[in-house]
Enzyme design. Structure first.
Site, PDB file in Angstrom:
ATOM      1  N   GLY A 228       0.861  -1.188   0.000  1.00 15.99           N
ATOM      2  CA  GLY A 228       0.000   0.000   0.000  1.00 15.99           C
ATOM      3  C   GLY A 228       0.890   1.228   0.000  1.00 15.99           C
ATOM      4  CB  ALA A 229       2.466   3.116  -2.619  1.00 20.23           C
ATOM      5  N   GLY A 230      -0.088   4.310  -0.248  1.00 24.09           N
ATOM      6  CA  GLY A 230      -0.917   5.490   0.038  1.00 24.09           C
ATOM      7  C   GLY A 230      -0.250   6.359   1.096  1.00 24.09           C
TER       8      GLY A 230
ATOM      9  CB  VAL B 297      -0.489   4.738   6.481  1.00 20.77           C
ATOM     10  CG1 VAL B 297       0.313   4.037   7.568  1.00 20.77           C
ATOM     11  CG2 VAL B 297      -1.656   5.497   7.096  1.00 20.77           C
TER      12      VAL B 297
ATOM     13  CG  ASP C   7      -0.792   0.894  -4.196  1.00 19.29           C
ATOM     14  OD1 ASP C   7      -0.847   1.486  -3.092  1.00 19.29           O
ATOM     15  OD2 ASP C   7      -1.783   0.760  -4.957  1.00 19.29           O
TER      16      ASP C   7
ATOM     17  NE  ARG D   3     -11.991   5.846  10.628  1.00 22.37           N
ATOM     18  CZ  ARG D   3     -12.194   6.427  11.799  1.00 22.37           C
ATOM     19  NH1 ARG D   3     -13.416   6.572  12.266  1.00 22.37           N
ATOM     20  NH2 ARG D   3     -11.186   6.881  12.501  1.00 22.37           N
TER      21      ARG D   3
ATOM     22  CB  THR E 204      -5.498  -2.653   6.548  1.00 26.62           C
ATOM     23  OG1 THR E 204      -4.372  -2.544   5.681  1.00 26.62           O
ATOM     24  CG2 THR E 204      -6.775  -2.377   5.765  1.00 26.62           C
ATOM     25  CG  ASN E 205      -8.547   1.144  10.887  1.00 25.45           C
ATOM     26  OD1 ASN E 205      -8.244   0.489  11.872  1.00 25.45           O
ATOM     27  ND2 ASN E 205      -8.373   2.458  10.804  1.00 25.45           N
TER      28      ASN E 205
ATOM     29  CG  HIS F  63      -7.369   1.429  16.220  1.00 25.24           C
ATOM     30  ND1 HIS F  63      -6.815   2.446  16.955  1.00 25.24           N
ATOM     31  CD2 HIS F  63      -7.302   1.830  14.934  1.00 25.24           C
ATOM     32  CE1 HIS F  63      -6.429   3.413  16.138  1.00 25.24           C
ATOM     33  NE2 HIS F  63      -6.722   3.057  14.908  1.00 25.24           N
TER      34      HIS F  63
HETATM   35  O1  TXD Z   1      -4.008   2.795  13.765  1.00 22.71           O
HETATM   36  C1  TXD Z   1      -4.157   2.278  12.700  1.00 22.71           C
HETATM   37  N1  TXD Z   1      -4.029   0.960  12.580  1.00 22.71           N
HETATM   38  C2  TXD Z   1      -4.470   3.073  11.515  1.00 22.71           C
HETATM   39  C3  TXD Z   1      -5.087   2.428  10.381  1.00 22.71           C
HETATM   40  C4  TXD Z   1      -4.047   4.420  11.385  1.00 22.71           C
HETATM   41  C5  TXD Z   1      -4.178   5.087  10.200  1.00 22.71           C
HETATM   42  C6  TXD Z   1      -4.740   4.470   9.006  1.00 22.71           C
HETATM   43  N2  TXD Z   1      -5.357   3.222   9.257  1.00 22.71           N
HETATM   44  C7  TXD Z   1      -5.819   2.424   8.109  1.00 22.71           C
HETATM   45  O2  TXD Z   1      -4.711   2.115   7.238  1.00 22.71           O
HETATM   46  C8  TXD Z   1      -6.795   3.111   7.190  1.00 22.71           C
HETATM   47  O3  TXD Z   1      -8.109   3.089   7.714  1.00 22.71           O
HETATM   48  C9  TXD Z   1      -6.661   2.259   5.942  1.00 22.71           C
HETATM   49  O4  TXD Z   1      -7.410   1.064   6.100  1.00 22.71           O
HETATM   50  C10 TXD Z   1      -5.171   1.922   5.907  1.00 22.71           C
HETATM   51  C11 TXD Z   1      -4.354   2.794   4.936  1.00 22.71           C
HETATM   52  O5  TXD Z   1      -4.571   4.154   5.190  1.00 22.71           O
HETATM   53  P1  TXD Z   1      -4.026   5.279   4.176  1.00 22.71           P
HETATM   54  O6  TXD Z   1      -4.366   6.581   4.774  1.00 22.71           O
HETATM   55  O7  TXD Z   1      -2.617   4.980   3.809  1.00 22.71           O
HETATM   56  O8  TXD Z   1      -4.955   4.994   2.926  1.00 22.71           O
HETATM   57  P2  TXD Z   1      -4.658   5.367   1.388  1.00 22.71           P
HETATM   58  O9  TXD Z   1      -3.842   6.605   1.308  1.00 22.71           O
HETATM   59  O10 TXD Z   1      -5.970   5.309   0.718  1.00 22.71           O
HETATM   60  O11 TXD Z   1      -3.739   4.168   0.866  1.00 22.71           O
HETATM   61  C12 TXD Z   1      -4.201   2.873   0.710  1.00 22.71           C
HETATM   62  C13 TXD Z   1      -3.413   2.280  -0.434  1.00 22.71           C
HETATM   63  C14 TXD Z   1      -3.734   2.925  -1.802  1.00 22.71           C
HETATM   64  O12 TXD Z   1      -2.557   3.397  -2.412  1.00 22.71           O
HETATM   65  C15 TXD Z   1      -4.364   1.793  -2.598  1.00 22.71           C
HETATM   66  O13 TXD Z   1      -4.056   1.842  -3.993  1.00 22.71           O
HETATM   67  C16 TXD Z   1      -3.715   0.585  -1.934  1.00 22.71           C
HETATM   68  O14 TXD Z   1      -3.738   0.883  -0.546  1.00 22.71           O
HETATM   69  N3  TXD Z   1      -4.402  -0.664  -2.203  1.00 22.71           N
HETATM   70  C17 TXD Z   1      -3.724  -1.803  -2.487  1.00 22.71           C
HETATM   71  N4  TXD Z   1      -2.414  -2.067  -2.546  1.00 22.71           N
HETATM   72  C18 TXD Z   1      -2.052  -3.318  -2.866  1.00 22.71           C
HETATM   73  N5  TXD Z   1      -2.926  -4.303  -3.127  1.00 22.71           N
HETATM   74  C19 TXD Z   1      -4.257  -4.077  -3.061  1.00 22.71           C
HETATM   75  N6  TXD Z   1      -5.126  -5.071  -3.316  1.00 22.71           N
HETATM   76  C20 TXD Z   1      -4.710  -2.776  -2.741  1.00 22.71           C
HETATM   77  N7  TXD Z   1      -5.934  -2.203  -2.621  1.00 22.71           N
HETATM   78  C21 TXD Z   1      -5.724  -0.913  -2.296  1.00 22.71           C
END
Ligand code: TXD
Length: 316
Positions: A12-14, A16, A36, A85, A122-123, A178
């Site tokens: 996941g290159a988002g 976080v 990603d 979220r 991931t949540n 959490h």
């Molecule tokens: O305390 C905690 N555990 C948390 C959890 C604190 C902050 C964020 N929390 C959760 O982490 C949040 O609710 C999300 O479920 C994840 C990731 O949060 P982020 O803010 O990084 O989300 P983004 O910016 O949307 O990034 C998610 C990335 C995005 O680039 C998608 O293209 C990628 O996930 N993604 C995938 N990558 C690989 N393979 C698959 N299948 C895939 N699907 C989506």
């Protein structure tokens, strides 16, 4: 002498994931592979981070990819893939969608890194740890959820601001799930060893506890598009560092309980010793009746999510 390099894959290159990749590489503790589903995204972020290396004075390799073969032989795999979220959306709304994503990415990653330790981000966090344990078939010691480190950092920062002291001198303890069912333990929270209840009125402590519980939502409401990532990425670094350096840090982590705290077969946040083997030990502290009830309620809500998942699975 052969060079021994450690490697962390961040899935996941988002927000976080890419910030965690930055923190890990810039801390100089491991090479980072960012992966990603979106083509170009991890490659672009990795290239940008690699170009910062000369200025940040580190020599870690950072690559971006869409191919799990590139993740091979990672020491730690951090799972941030999923949907974040949106305002008004609960962590649980994400349940089914993110379970599918976590199952798929973990299955692929462990094929290439069968000895790795998985840190789940991931949540909804606790339920996703269940999914990752099942998908990896790893022992519970090697599948650890990140939530308590973040929740306790939030609590520490609020306490430090309120008392006008350094947050380094504040240590805070939270247990449980959490989010809303988090169980902060003010009497185990201290400022330079002084128990928090000696420094703060109970009503003020309760306000800060509530703010901590609501910490994620407070940021979601401000950002409007997406959720927190700086402190979550720092929390990931903290855990990865404890594992790679075998620090045996005592940190609150989400782990599968097997009888500890009277809870069996459910993931919950508890203090653990985190080291090279992952969870080296679960620490059981004495809880009051009220704290124990809060922890059992928290575990109950996680059990509910896991049941929803298995029902959805059996319905196809
Ligand atoms: O305390 C905690 N555990 C948390 C959890 C604190 C902050 C964020 N929390 C959760 O982490 C949040 O609710 C999300 O479920 C994840 C990731 O949060 P982020 O803010 O990084 O989300 P983004 O910016 O949307 O990034 C998610 C990335 C995005 O680039 C998608 O293209 C990628 O996930 N993604 C995938 N990558 C690989 N393979 C698959 N299948 C895939 N699907 C989506």
């Amino acid at each position: 002498m052969p060079v021994c390099r450690t490697k962390v894959t961040v899935i996941g290159a988002g927000n976080v994931g890419s910030t965690a990749a930055q923190r890990i590489a810039e801390a100089g503790i491991a090479d980072v592979c960012l992966i990603d589903v979106v083509e170009g995204l991890p490659q672009g972020k990795a290239l940008d981070l690699a170009e910062a290396a000369p200025l940040q004075h580190h020599d870690q390799r950072i690559i971006g990819t869409n191919d799990y073969a590139d993740t091979a032989e990672s020491d730690v795999v951090v799972v941030t893939a999923g949907l974040a979220r949106q305002p008004g959306m609960s962590r649980d709304d994400l349940l089914l969608k993110n379970a599918q994503i976590v199952r798929s990415v973990v299955t692929q990653a462990v094929r290439y890194s069968p000895q790795s330790i998985i840190v789940v981000v991931t949540n909804p966090l606790d339920a996703m740890v269940h999914v990752a344990i099942e998908a990896s078939a790893f022992p519970r010691e090697r599948v650890i959820g990140m939530a308590g480190v973040l929740d306790s950092a939030r609590f520490r920062s609020f306490i430090a601001q309120d008392l006008g002291v350094s947050s380094s001198d504040v240590s805070a303890f939270v247990l449980g799930g959490h989010g809303d069912t988090m169980v902060p333990l003010p009497r185990y929270s201290t400022v330079a060893g002084i128990p928090l209840p000696e420094l703060m009125k109970p009503e003020r402590i309760e306000e800060l506890v509530q703010r901590t519980r609501n910490g994620g939502a407070e940021i979601v409401a401000l950002l409007k598009t997406g959720s927190a990532y700086y402190a979550p990425a720092s929390s990931v670094l903290h855990m990865v560092d404890a594992i790679l350096q075998d620090r045996r840090r005592v940190l609150p982590c989400a782990v599968l309980l097997q009888g500890e705290y009277g809870i069996d077969g459910v993931v919950a946040g508890v203090p653990v010793v985190l080291g090279a083997g992952g969870v080296e030990r679960i620490i059981e502290v004495a809880l009051t009746k009220q704290e124990k009830e809060a922890l059992v309620t928290s575990a109950g809500s996680v059990r509910g999510l896991v049941e929803t998942l298995s029902k959805a699975g059996s319905e196809g």
